[in-house]
Design a protein around this motif. Structure first.
Motif, PDB file in Angstrom:
ATOM      1  N   ARG A  14       0.757  -1.233   0.040  1.00 22.20           N
ATOM      2  CA  ARG A  14       0.090  -0.082   0.021  1.00 22.20           C
ATOM      3  C   ARG A  14       0.772   1.250  -0.022  1.00 22.20           C
ATOM      4  N   GLY A  15       1.918   1.329   0.618  1.00 17.52           N
ATOM      5  CA  GLY A  15       2.778   2.204   0.817  1.00 17.52           C
ATOM      6  C   GLY A  15       3.527   2.560  -0.645  1.00 17.52           C
ATOM      7  N   LEU A  16       4.071   1.453  -0.966  1.00 18.75           N
ATOM      8  CA  LEU A  16       4.775   1.549  -2.664  1.00 18.75           C
ATOM      9  C   LEU A  16       3.708   2.154  -3.443  1.00 18.75           C
ATOM     10  N   VAL A  17       2.633   1.748  -3.454  1.00 16.47           N
ATOM     11  CA  VAL A  17       1.580   2.139  -4.376  1.00 16.47           C
ATOM     12  C   VAL A  17       1.300   3.668  -4.247  1.00 16.47           C
ATOM     13  N   GLY A  18       1.305   4.021  -3.101  1.00 13.51           N
ATOM     14  CA  GLY A  18       0.908   5.557  -2.950  1.00 13.51           C
ATOM     15  C   GLY A  18       2.170   6.386  -3.337  1.00 13.51           C
ATOM     16  N   ILE A  19       3.543   5.882  -2.971  1.00 12.70           N
ATOM     17  CA  ILE A  19       4.450   6.622  -3.558  1.00 12.70           C
ATOM     18  C   ILE A  19       4.584   6.763  -4.997  1.00 12.70           C
ATOM     19  N   VAL A  20       4.279   5.548  -5.560  1.00 15.96           N
ATOM     20  CA  VAL A  20       4.502   5.339  -6.991  1.00 15.96           C
ATOM     21  C   VAL A  20       3.304   6.339  -7.802  1.00 15.96           C
ATOM     22  N   PHE A  21       1.996   6.381  -7.187  1.00  9.57           N
ATOM     23  CA  PHE A  21       0.995   7.130  -7.747  1.00  9.57           C
ATOM     24  C   PHE A  21       1.434   8.917  -7.469  1.00  9.57           C
ATOM     25  N   GLY A  22       2.038   8.962  -6.264  1.00 12.92           N
ATOM     26  CA  GLY A  22       2.244  10.211  -5.717  1.00 12.92           C
ATOM     27  C   GLY A  22       3.497  10.897  -6.610  1.00 12.92           C
ATOM     28  N   THR A  23       4.327   9.900  -7.243  1.00 14.01           N
ATOM     29  CA  THR A  23       5.395  10.395  -8.112  1.00 14.01           C
ATOM     30  C   THR A  23       4.761  10.894  -9.393  1.00 14.01           C
ATOM     31  N   LEU A  24       3.759   9.923  -9.842  1.00 15.82           N
ATOM     32  CA  LEU A  24       3.123  10.099 -11.323  1.00 15.82           C
ATOM     33  C   LEU A  24       2.596  11.519 -11.228  1.00 15.82           C
ATOM     34  N   PHE A  25       1.883  11.880 -10.007  1.00 17.90           N
ATOM     35  CA  PHE A  25       1.282  13.183 -10.047  1.00 17.90           C
ATOM     36  C   PHE A  25       2.490  14.056 -10.200  1.00 17.90           C
ATOM     37  N   PHE A  26       3.333  14.242  -9.787  1.00 14.20           N
ATOM     38  CA  PHE A  26       4.351  15.153  -9.866  1.00 14.20           C
ATOM     39  C   PHE A  26       4.974  15.122 -11.180  1.00 14.20           C
ATOM     40  N   LEU A  27       5.216  14.101 -11.708  1.00  9.69           N
ATOM     41  CA  LEU A  27       5.836  13.947 -13.194  1.00  9.69           C
ATOM     42  C   LEU A  27       5.112  14.448 -14.229  1.00  9.69           C
ATOM     43  N   TRP A  28       3.697  14.153 -13.878  1.00  6.91           N
ATOM     44  CA  TRP A  28       2.978  14.762 -15.052  1.00  6.91           C
ATOM     45  C   TRP A  28       1.931  15.914 -14.378  1.00  6.91           C
ATOM     46  N   PRO A  29       2.760  17.006 -13.942  1.00  6.48           N
ATOM     47  CA  PRO A  29       1.719  18.031 -13.183  1.00  6.48           C
ATOM     48  C   PRO A  29       0.629  18.691 -13.781  1.00  6.48           C
ATOM     49  N   ILE A  30       0.603  18.733 -15.205  1.00  6.37           N
ATOM     50  CA  ILE A  30      -0.996  19.287 -15.860  1.00  6.37           C
ATOM     51  C   ILE A  30      -1.181  18.078 -16.696  1.00  6.37           C
ATOM     52  N   PRO A  31      -1.659  17.147 -16.167  1.00  5.33           N
ATOM     53  CA  PRO A  31      -2.289  16.035 -16.808  1.00  5.33           C
ATOM     54  C   PRO A  31      -3.757  16.336 -17.366  1.00  5.33           C
ATOM     55  N   SER A  32      -4.176  15.732 -18.465  1.00  2.00           N
ATOM     56  CA  SER A  32      -5.487  16.216 -18.709  1.00  2.00           C
ATOM     57  C   SER A  32      -6.464  15.767 -17.513  1.00  2.00           C
ATOM     58  N   LEU A  33      -7.664  16.324 -17.500  1.00  2.14           N
ATOM     59  CA  LEU A  33      -8.443  15.910 -16.254  1.00  2.14           C
ATOM     60  C   LEU A  33      -9.098  14.493 -16.296  1.00  2.14           C
ATOM     61  N   ALA A  34      -9.082  13.921 -17.592  1.00  2.00           N
ATOM     62  CA  ALA A  34      -9.460  12.544 -17.796  1.00  2.00           C
ATOM     63  C   ALA A  34      -8.230  11.757 -17.058  1.00  2.00           C
ATOM     64  N   THR A  35      -7.110  11.834 -17.265  1.00  2.00           N
ATOM     65  CA  THR A  35      -6.006  11.116 -16.704  1.00  2.00           C
ATOM     66  C   THR A  35      -5.902  11.399 -15.298  1.00  2.00           C
ATOM     67  N   LEU A  36      -6.173  12.799 -14.438  1.00  2.40           N
ATOM     68  CA  LEU A  36      -6.060  13.032 -13.248  1.00  2.40           C
ATOM     69  C   LEU A  36      -7.434  11.980 -12.489  1.00  2.40           C
ATOM     70  N   VAL A  37      -8.410  11.933 -13.319  1.00  3.30           N
ATOM     71  CA  VAL A  37      -9.526  11.211 -12.792  1.00  3.30           C
ATOM     72  C   VAL A  37      -9.055   9.785 -12.804  1.00  3.30           C
ATOM     73  N   LEU A  38      -8.711   9.156 -13.806  1.00  5.40           N
ATOM     74  CA  LEU A  38      -8.251   7.762 -13.720  1.00  5.40           C
ATOM     75  C   LEU A  38      -7.119   7.313 -12.855  1.00  5.40           C
ATOM     76  N   LEU A  39      -6.128   8.349 -12.868  1.00  4.63           N
ATOM     77  CA  LEU A  39      -5.001   8.069 -11.822  1.00  4.63           C
ATOM     78  C   LEU A  39      -5.750   7.867 -10.433  1.00  4.63           C
ATOM     79  N   PHE A  40      -6.372   9.002  -9.761  1.00  9.88           N
ATOM     80  CA  PHE A  40      -7.148   9.082  -8.588  1.00  9.88           C
ATOM     81  C   PHE A  40      -7.956   7.743  -8.454  1.00  9.88           C
ATOM     82  N   GLY A  41      -8.795   7.330  -9.386  1.00 10.37           N
ATOM     83  CA  GLY A  41      -9.612   6.083  -9.415  1.00 10.37           C
ATOM     84  C   GLY A  41      -8.909   5.040  -9.141  1.00 10.37           C
ATOM     85  N   VAL A  42      -7.508   4.572  -9.771  1.00 14.07           N
ATOM     86  CA  VAL A  42      -6.826   3.655  -9.777  1.00 14.07           C
ATOM     87  C   VAL A  42      -6.309   3.625  -8.325  1.00 14.07           C
TER      88      VAL A  42
END
Length: 181
Positions: A14-42
């Motif tokens: 759970r911790g590693l998944v959170g770190i990976v997804f958190g890093t993805l949010f920083f690597l793509w700071p302005i993703p499309s809203l659809a990508t943001l929604v899907l990343l949050f959902g995953v």
């Protein structure tokens, strides 16, 4: 304590998944809203499933069941109605963070009866509640800030859950020779 120690790796995942997804949010700071929604959902789905599995395995109790059901429900809503989710993502993320944080704080208080001075789970809950409150207090932050807020939350909670899992692993390893006697 034996069950907590035996399944320390669930919290580590759970911790590693959170770190990976958190890093993805920083690597793509302005993703499309659809990508943001899907990343949050995953992230909500994976974290909810892990909490639910932990509870079903007898390691998390009723609070983990509620946390898991809430996480999976938010993920299902996210995938089922992505446009609605996109329009209300800010409020959904804030609510999810506060509820998740409250149940982690409650679980940490209950865990203190098993592990003396346990802080990691409680701190991950406090971090989540603060994040949710900040989102409510700063609604005009925008998508970029939301992305960074989610990334920060995911990384902070991930690091704290990873710390808790390693502590459980050490405590379990230290208790193993005592059980053998």
């Amino acid at each position: 304590m034996e069950l907590l120690g035996r399944y320390w790796w669930v919290l580590a995942v759970r911790g590693l998944v959170g770190i990976v997804f958190g890093t993805l949010f920083f690597l793509w700071p302005i993703p499309s809203l659809a990508t943001l929604v899907l990343l949050f959902g995953v992230w909500a789905l994976l974290d909810g499933c892990a909490a639910f599995a932990s509870a079903l395995g007898g390691r998390g109790g009723v609070y983990s069941v509620v946390e898991g059901i809430f996480g999976v429900a938010i993920a299902v809503l996210t995938f089922w109605r992505p446009i609605l989710t996109a329009l209300t993502l800010y409020s959904i993320v804030a609510a999810w963070a506060v509820v998740m944080g409250i149940f982690r704080i409650i679980s940490a208080v209950r865990l203190r009866h098993v592990i003396a001075n346990e802080l990691y789970l409680g701190l991950s809950g406090v971090t989540s509640v603060i994040f949710g409150v900040l989102m409510v207090a700063l609604p005009a932050a925008g998508v970029l800030a939301l992305s960074w807020f989610i990334g920060s939350l995911a990384i902070a909670v991930g690091v704290l859950l990873l710390g808790l899992s390693l502590r459980l692993r050490r405590l379990s390893a230290a208790a193993s020779p005592l059980r053998a006697r």
